[in-house]
Motif scaffolding. Structure first.
Motif, PDB file in Angstrom:
ATOM      1  N   HIS A 195       0.869  -1.177   0.000  1.00 44.99           N
ATOM      2  CA  HIS A 195       0.000   0.000   0.000  1.00 44.99           C
ATOM      3  C   HIS A 195       0.909   1.231   0.000  1.00 44.99           C
ATOM      4  O   HIS A 195       1.664   1.433   0.950  1.00 44.99           O
ATOM      5  CB  HIS A 195      -0.911   0.008   1.225  1.00 44.99           C
ATOM      6  CG  HIS A 195      -1.788  -1.201   1.329  1.00 44.99           C
ATOM      7  ND1 HIS A 195      -3.096  -1.219   0.903  1.00 44.99           N
ATOM      8  CD2 HIS A 195      -1.536  -2.452   1.798  1.00 44.99           C
ATOM      9  CE1 HIS A 195      -3.620  -2.416   1.110  1.00 44.99           C
ATOM     10  NE2 HIS A 195      -2.690  -3.182   1.657  1.00 44.99           N
ATOM     11  N   GLU A 207       3.729  -2.706   3.718  1.00 47.36           N
ATOM     12  CA  GLU A 207       3.274  -4.082   3.527  1.00 47.36           C
ATOM     13  C   GLU A 207       2.426  -4.430   4.736  1.00 47.36           C
ATOM     14  O   GLU A 207       2.925  -4.466   5.863  1.00 47.36           O
ATOM     15  CB  GLU A 207       4.462  -5.034   3.401  1.00 47.36           C
ATOM     16  CG  GLU A 207       5.284  -4.825   2.138  1.00 47.36           C
ATOM     17  CD  GLU A 207       6.434  -5.804   2.034  1.00 47.36           C
ATOM     18  OE1 GLU A 207       6.307  -6.926   2.569  1.00 47.36           O
ATOM     19  OE2 GLU A 207       7.468  -5.433   1.443  1.00 47.36           O
ATOM     20  N   ALA A 232      -1.797   5.902   2.763  1.00 48.99           N
ATOM     21  CA  ALA A 232      -1.373   4.534   2.421  1.00 48.99           C
ATOM     22  C   ALA A 232      -2.151   3.495   3.205  1.00 48.99           C
ATOM     23  O   ALA A 232      -2.472   2.416   2.698  1.00 48.99           O
ATOM     24  CB  ALA A 232       0.124   4.373   2.670  1.00 48.99           C
ATOM     25  N   GLY A 290      -5.158   3.776   4.234  1.00 48.96           N
ATOM     26  CA  GLY A 290      -6.590   3.851   3.969  1.00 48.96           C
ATOM     27  C   GLY A 290      -7.396   4.478   5.089  1.00 48.96           C
ATOM     28  O   GLY A 290      -8.596   4.224   5.232  1.00 48.96           O
TER      29      GLY A 290
END
Length: 328
Positions: free
Chosen positions: A225, A249, A324, A326
């Motif tokens: 991400h 990750e 990243a 979210g």
């Protein structure tokens, strides 16, 4: 502009044979958006220009079974629109598409963006890479609003100007370099160096070498991400105060591995190990992002007029991490 010899080799091998063995005598011409300005201002006065635009092997994006290769002569506009880049490395496409202006993106190359010289106004004013006079730094004694807050123990105080390097480093890019002794590859973060003398340059690029491109290993299946965030004075064409690129990750809800890279805050793109360690094993949240952002700038120091950059860099890192992860 002073007279110079102009040559256009057809292959990388021919190009490196035309390069000199010391800096300044010969320069490489790719997009030219930076070099021509330096020549007009007589910051650099080469006796020969090696135009590498005709070397087809250095153009374009090519997919390999486990990697993506981007040639050094691929323009930022081409990178931003490439379907493979947008699918596998979307933040690189965004960063390339936001750099400079549309006119510049259509001529500026990937290699040129990585190799461009500092935008420090002392350097651009003809005071040298380290901007010293009578053994004293003009930067620390003068206007340093846009200069380094990390890696600024001296004698270099400029900031790395590349707009795509932080994202590429976050993605784990490898740079390919071609010279008279063949080809070599190094992690992109090691391509940038902090010079200690005026005879050195800010890249691990030896006289007689050119950047051939970068390689990105295919991470589609690793749960990566990524995000990047820029702080500018204005949204249109402008140089950022600070940028941050983050690649996480995530396994389940916890960060398994992280790379946090800051741009425009140091003479090199700044890979923050402390910020990455602050994220590993934790779930991305407002509080963990703030802790990592604080860790990223914990060792930052103002030169006198640039203390605002410490705050802006912290904000950029925090917002990139939240993006990243979210988290709204």
């Amino acid at each position: 502009m002073r007279p110079f010899e102009y040559v256009s080799p057809a292959t990388a091998k021919e190009a490196v044979e035309l390069l000199g063995q010391s800096w300044g005598e010969v320069e490489v011409l790719a997009g030219g958006s930076d070099l021509l300005s330096l020549m007009k201002d007589e910051i650099t006065t080469p006796k020969r220009l090696v135009n590498i635009k005709g070397i087809q092997d250095l153009h374009g994006v090519s997919a390999m079974p486990d990697a993506l290769r981007i040639g050094a002569l691929t323009t930022l506009a081409e990178i931003s629109l490439n379907a493979q880049v947008r699918e596998q490395y979307p933040e690189l496409a965004v960063a390339a598409g936001e750099a400079a202006s549309p006119q510049i993106r259509n001529v500026a190359t990937l290699g040129g963006n990585l190799c461009q010289r500092p935008r420090c106004w002392y350097f651009r004013g003809g005071h040298g890479l380290l901007a010293q006079k009578d053994g004293k730094s003009l930067v620390t004694q003068g206007d340093n609003r846009y200069h380094a807050i990390l890696g600024n123990d001296g004698p270099a105080y400029f900031v790395s100007p590349s707009t795509v390097a932080p994202v590429l480093i976050a993605y784990g890019a490898i740079v390919r370099i071609v010279g008279g002794r063949g080809e070599r590859e190094i992690p992109l973060e090691k391509f940038f160096v902090i010079p200690q003398t005026e005879q050195e340059r800010e890249h691990d690029l030896r006289p007689g070498e050119i950047v051939a491109g970068i390689t990105l290993m295919n991470k589609k299946t690793t749960g990566l991400h990524a995000a990047h965030y820029e702080v500018r004075q204005k949204e249109s064409f402008d140089w950022p105060y600070a940028t941050a690129a983050v690649a996480l990750e995530i396994s389940g809800s916890a960060v398994r591995n992280a790379r946090v890279v800051m741009g425009h805050v140091a003479p090199v793109p700044w890979l923050s190990i402390d910020a990455a360690q602050a994220l590993v094993g934790k779930t991305v949240s407002e509080s963990t992002a703030e802790q990592a952002a604080q860790a990223a700038v914990a060792k930052a120091k103002s030169l006198g007029n640039n203390s605002q950059k410490i705050h802006l860099a912290r904000v950029a890192v925090k917002r990139a991490i939240l993006k990243a992860g979210g988290v709204a």
